[in-house]
Write a protein that holds these residues in place. Structure first.
Motif, PDB file in Angstrom:
ATOM      1  N   VAL A   1       0.873   4.382  -2.607  1.00  0.00           N
ATOM      2  CA  VAL A   1       0.654   5.771  -2.186  1.00  0.00           C
ATOM      3  C   VAL A   1       1.773   6.673  -2.695  1.00  0.00           C
ATOM      4  CG1 VAL A   1       0.608   7.301  -0.171  1.00  0.00           C
ATOM      5  CG2 VAL A   1      -0.714   5.184  -0.155  1.00  0.00           C
ATOM      6  N   ILE A   2       3.002   6.218  -2.550  1.00  0.00           N
ATOM      7  CA  ILE A   2       4.145   7.024  -2.987  1.00  0.00           C
ATOM      8  C   ILE A   2       4.160   7.158  -4.508  1.00  0.00           C
ATOM      9  CG2 ILE A   2       6.672   7.063  -3.092  1.00  0.00           C
ATOM     10  CD1 ILE A   2       6.610   5.711  -0.303  1.00  0.00           C
TER      11      ILE A   2
ATOM     12  N   VAL B   1       0.833  -1.204   0.000  1.00  0.00           N
ATOM     13  CA  VAL B   1       0.000   0.000   0.000  1.00  0.00           C
ATOM     14  C   VAL B   1       0.868   1.254   0.000  1.00  0.00           C
ATOM     15  CG1 VAL B   1      -1.690   1.321   1.340  1.00  0.00           C
ATOM     16  CG2 VAL B   1      -1.920  -1.167   1.142  1.00  0.00           C
ATOM     17  N   ALA B   2       1.954   1.231   0.786  1.00  0.00           N
ATOM     18  CA  ALA B   2       2.853   2.383   0.859  1.00  0.00           C
ATOM     19  C   ALA B   2       3.466   2.701  -0.492  1.00  0.00           C
ATOM     20  CB  ALA B   2       3.953   2.121   1.889  1.00  0.00           C
TER      21      ALA B   2
ATOM     22  N   VAL C   1       3.339   5.235   6.254  1.00  0.00           N
ATOM     23  CA  VAL C   1       2.772   3.890   6.087  1.00  0.00           C
ATOM     24  C   VAL C   1       3.877   2.841   6.184  1.00  0.00           C
ATOM     25  CG1 VAL C   1       1.551   2.361   4.502  1.00  0.00           C
ATOM     26  CG2 VAL C   1       0.839   4.747   4.710  1.00  0.00           C
TER      27      VAL C   1
ATOM     28  N   SER D   1       2.347  13.786   0.192  1.00  0.00           N
ATOM     29  CA  SER D   1       2.180  12.385  -0.202  1.00  0.00           C
ATOM     30  C   SER D   1       3.410  11.565   0.159  1.00  0.00           C
ATOM     31  CB  SER D   1       1.910  12.291  -1.706  1.00  0.00           C
ATOM     32  OG  SER D   1       3.003  12.808  -2.452  1.00  0.00           O
ATOM     33  N   ARG D   2       4.588  12.195   0.086  1.00  0.00           N
ATOM     34  CA  ARG D   2       5.810  11.496   0.496  1.00  0.00           C
ATOM     35  C   ARG D   2       5.774  11.162   1.985  1.00  0.00           C
ATOM     36  NH1 ARG D   2      11.651  13.550  -1.822  1.00  0.00           N
ATOM     37  NH2 ARG D   2      11.569  12.453  -3.825  1.00  0.00           N
TER      38      ARG D   2
ATOM     39  N   VAL E   1       3.152  10.824   3.849  1.00  0.00           N
ATOM     40  CA  VAL E   1       2.144   9.779   4.072  1.00  0.00           C
ATOM     41  C   VAL E   1       2.728   8.411   3.720  1.00  0.00           C
ATOM     42  CG1 VAL E   1      -0.070   8.858   3.296  1.00  0.00           C
ATOM     43  CG2 VAL E   1       0.163  11.306   3.755  1.00  0.00           C
ATOM     44  N   GLY E   2       3.388   8.337   2.559  1.00  0.00           N
ATOM     45  CA  GLY E   2       3.987   7.071   2.135  1.00  0.00           C
ATOM     46  C   GLY E   2       5.027   6.570   3.119  1.00  0.00           C
TER      47      GLY E   2
ATOM     48  N   VAL F   1       1.592   7.153  -6.509  1.00  0.00           N
ATOM     49  CA  VAL F   1       0.544   8.128  -6.886  1.00  0.00           C
ATOM     50  C   VAL F   1       1.041   9.542  -6.622  1.00  0.00           C
ATOM     51  CG1 VAL F   1      -1.755   8.965  -6.318  1.00  0.00           C
ATOM     52  CG2 VAL F   1      -1.344   6.500  -6.549  1.00  0.00           C
ATOM     53  N   GLY F   2       1.718   9.746  -5.477  1.00  0.00           N
ATOM     54  CA  GLY F   2       2.238  11.069  -5.151  1.00  0.00           C
ATOM     55  C   GLY F   2       3.319  11.534  -6.102  1.00  0.00           C
TER      56      GLY F   2
END
Length: 317
Positions: A150-151, A146-147, A288, A281-282, A284-285, A153-154
């Protein structure tokens, strides 16, 4: 007759191992600063000198420790040489990607690769070694996937640098595991650099003749630059030797906890020293990934405690 004075207890093997691991990972965490100090040298030149002077350091260490007979015995074993050749290719990929990343403003992405690495190692254990995971390990691996999403996408792209570092080092560890009981740390590093020496010399010749990627800077940037370049040899070898010595002294769970020091320091160097951007976003990644690593650490300590309860240390007679 008076009682003998109590002698001071010697430092335990475990405490020595922890100090060795912290020093090794601390040196790895500061490595981006060394590569930045070698500017304007490019990644291919830095990696090539790293191999050349790393082999020189290993040769001196072998002479100092009088371990040449052990190393020579390994050099004539085709199976060992073949496996170490594969390991050398993987570590060459890892070094090149890492140096290129840290000298072109991607130190944070490189740090992410080493945060992901423990989770990639577990995934390789499932796929290659058919290992069975505990539930919390499965959760940690799933969260790491998931991480990465997320990264990605960011970034607007896959974090290829992070994945290349994590998988190349994970595969390197997997290959080294095949000869772990046969090849000691110093002999292993020596054999790997022997394999890579022709590639390093060839790259230096091409850079010097053609001027590609800025050509060779070794003799043209002053004495300090030459000294820093020569220091890449011990800077490469010393952490690896300390790590190998530590791995024999401390538990796997303790070693796993100390390994997060290097990417934390790399992240700090990237953000605070090299002023790389950290978008929401970084963060957040990374958050995670850190959560997955916390779960992995808890699982390691829980498993170690259960094992200790099942196999208690016998009372001394």
């Amino acid at each position: 007759m008076s009682e003998p004075s109590p002698t001071r207890p010697a430092r335990s093997e475990a405490s020595v191992g922890v100090v060795q691991a912290l020093v090794a990972y601390g040196l790895w965490g500061l490595m981006p600063l060394l590569f930045a100090a070698m500017a304007p040298a490019g990644a291919f030149e830095i990696v090539s000198w790293r191999i050349v002077f790393g082999l020189v350091f290993c040769a001196v260490a072998i002479l100092a420790t009088r371990s040449w007979l052990r190393t020579r015995a390994l050099l004539v074993q085709p199976r060992v040489m073949g496996i170490m050749g594969i390991a050398a290719g993987l570590i060459l990929v890892n070094w090149t990607v890492y140096v290129a990343a840290t000298t072109t403003g991607h130190t944070v992405e490189a740090a992410l690769g080493y945060f992901i690495n423990p989770l990639v190692t577990i995934a390789l254990g499932i796929v290659v070694l058919r290992e069975r995971l505990r539930p919390l390990q499965w959760i940690a691996v799933g969260i790491s996937v998931v991480a990465v999403v997320v990264i990605a996408v960011g970034y607007g792209r896959m974090p290829w640098i992070s994945l290349a570092l994590a998988f190349s080092f994970g595969l390197y560890g997997l290959v080294k595991k095949r000869v772990g009981g046969t090849v000691d740390a110093l002999s292993g590093l020596t054999i790997e650099t022997v394999w890579l020496l022709p590639i390093a010399v060839g790259a230096l010749v091409v850079l010097g003749v053609t001027g590609l990627a800025g050509g060779l800077t070794f003799a043209g940037e002053g004495g300090v630059h030459v000294l820093i370049t020569v220091l890449t040899g011990p800077a490469t070898a010393v952490p690896l030797l300390l790590f190998a010595s530590s791995a024999r002294r401390v538990s796997l769970s303790t070693l796993g906890l100390t390994q997060y020091l290097a990417p934390v320091m790399q992240l700090l160097v990237g953000v605070l020293v090299q002023h790389e951007a950290m978008s929401p976003s970084r963060w957040v990644g990374f958050g995670v990934v850190w959560f997955a690593l916390v779960l992995l650490t808890i699982d390691s300590f829980t498993a170690a405690r259960r094992s200790a309860r099942r196999d208690p240390v016998p009372e001394p007679a």
